[in-house]
Design an enzyme around this catalytic site. Sequence first.
Site, PDB file in Angstrom:
ATOM      1  N   GLU A 215       0.874  -1.185   0.000  1.00  0.00           N
ATOM      2  CA  GLU A 215       0.000   0.000   0.000  1.00  0.00           C
ATOM      3  C   GLU A 215       0.908   1.232   0.000  1.00  0.00           C
ATOM      4  OE1 GLU A 215      -2.536   2.706   3.038  1.00  0.00           O
ATOM      5  OE2 GLU A 215      -2.016   0.674   3.661  1.00  0.00           O
ATOM      6  N   GLN A 216       0.957   1.938  -1.112  1.00  0.00           N
ATOM      7  CA  GLN A 216       1.871   3.063  -1.238  1.00  0.00           C
ATOM      8  C   GLN A 216       1.116   4.387  -1.267  1.00  0.00           C
ATOM      9  OE1 GLN A 216       4.323   3.795  -4.924  1.00  0.00           O
ATOM     10  NE2 GLN A 216       5.983   3.539  -3.450  1.00  0.00           N
TER      11      GLN A 216
ATOM     12  N   THR B 244       3.489   9.631   1.264  1.00  0.00           N
ATOM     13  CA  THR B 244       4.506   9.789   2.308  1.00  0.00           C
ATOM     14  C   THR B 244       5.150   8.477   2.704  1.00  0.00           C
ATOM     15  OG1 THR B 244       3.291  11.704   3.180  1.00  0.00           O
ATOM     16  CG2 THR B 244       4.952  10.705   4.612  1.00  0.00           C
TER      17      THR B 244
ATOM     18  N   ASP C  32      -6.130   4.113  -3.523  1.00  0.00           N
ATOM     19  CA  ASP C  32      -6.329   3.963  -2.087  1.00  0.00           C
ATOM     20  C   ASP C  32      -7.794   4.130  -1.709  1.00  0.00           C
ATOM     21  OD1 ASP C  32      -6.153   6.640  -2.884  1.00  0.00           O
ATOM     22  OD2 ASP C  32      -5.304   7.306  -0.976  1.00  0.00           O
ATOM     23  N   ARG C  33      -8.490   5.037  -2.368  1.00  0.00           N
ATOM     24  CA  ARG C  33      -9.892   5.289  -2.053  1.00  0.00           C
ATOM     25  C   ARG C  33     -10.773   4.118  -2.493  1.00  0.00           C
ATOM     26  NH1 ARG C  33     -11.134  11.394  -3.892  1.00  0.00           N
ATOM     27  NH2 ARG C  33     -12.750  11.233  -2.270  1.00  0.00           N
TER      28      ARG C  33
ATOM     29  N   THR D 288       3.028  30.145  21.639  1.00  0.00           N
ATOM     30  CA  THR D 288       2.971  29.881  20.202  1.00  0.00           C
ATOM     31  C   THR D 288       2.705  28.416  19.896  1.00  0.00           C
ATOM     32  OG1 THR D 288       4.472  31.716  19.718  1.00  0.00           O
ATOM     33  CG2 THR D 288       4.252  30.023  18.029  1.00  0.00           C
TER      34      THR D 288
END
Length: 258
Positions: A6-7, A10, A109-110, A184
């Site tokens: 599964e690529q 990232t 992926d979807r 911050t």
Amino acid sequence: MLLAIEQGNTNTLFAVHDGTDWIAQWRAATEASRTADEYAVWLSQLLEMRGLSIGALSGCIVSSVVPQSIFNLRNLARRYLNIEPLVVGENAVLGASARIDKPSEAGADRLVNAVGAHLTYPGDLIVIDSGTATTFDVVAADGAFEGGVIAPGINLSLQALHEAAAMLPRIAIQKPVRVIGKDTVSNMQSGVFWGYIALIEGLVARIKAEWDRPMTVIGTGGVVSLFEGATDSIDHFDPDLTLRGLLEIHRRNTHMGA
């Protein structure tokens, strides 16, 4: 044994299924220029550490959103596993339709998530997957992918803040104790964390209103797990959804003799 790849943009997940269970999983940074030989050396060493061998892998399925990497992943399977891999979007029959204007544009992926979600959960669904991008996928009760929403991922937003504003540091994602930050870093953490909760809640509500039928919401992906317990908009957190989809697609194609 099946090697599922599964690529994402990232990270790339390599997982091994022995016919009963997932017995090994490894992640590597996605690098489009990584060659089949480099993958093979890396993978064979990790397999050996688990008492496995690359020669024991008898099947391979690939889902990638990085087109330039598919050539090398395909060659990994051809050269070192001596098999022709199933590639989502190319030679893998999904057994589910994409009811969108341009089905060819649907991310692998979807589509895999749609298969995995329909396999597990009944009725109409929303699948939220947060990685480099955060996607909201609508899956109909018959398993069809109906489209959805793509938003920037939470890490991408943090990176943009740090790179575009000279005074803002690079920070880690975590749930802040309170919404109103006192420095911050806590200001940034609150904006990103609660901002994404608001994004999820707002888009889920709008999708449900537009769909106008009951829907179950599933969250998957490593980042979404950070939101568990912070919102009631997600009904189930399912980290194995994509792998379940890949396994099911492989089974469907194997059954069909592909």
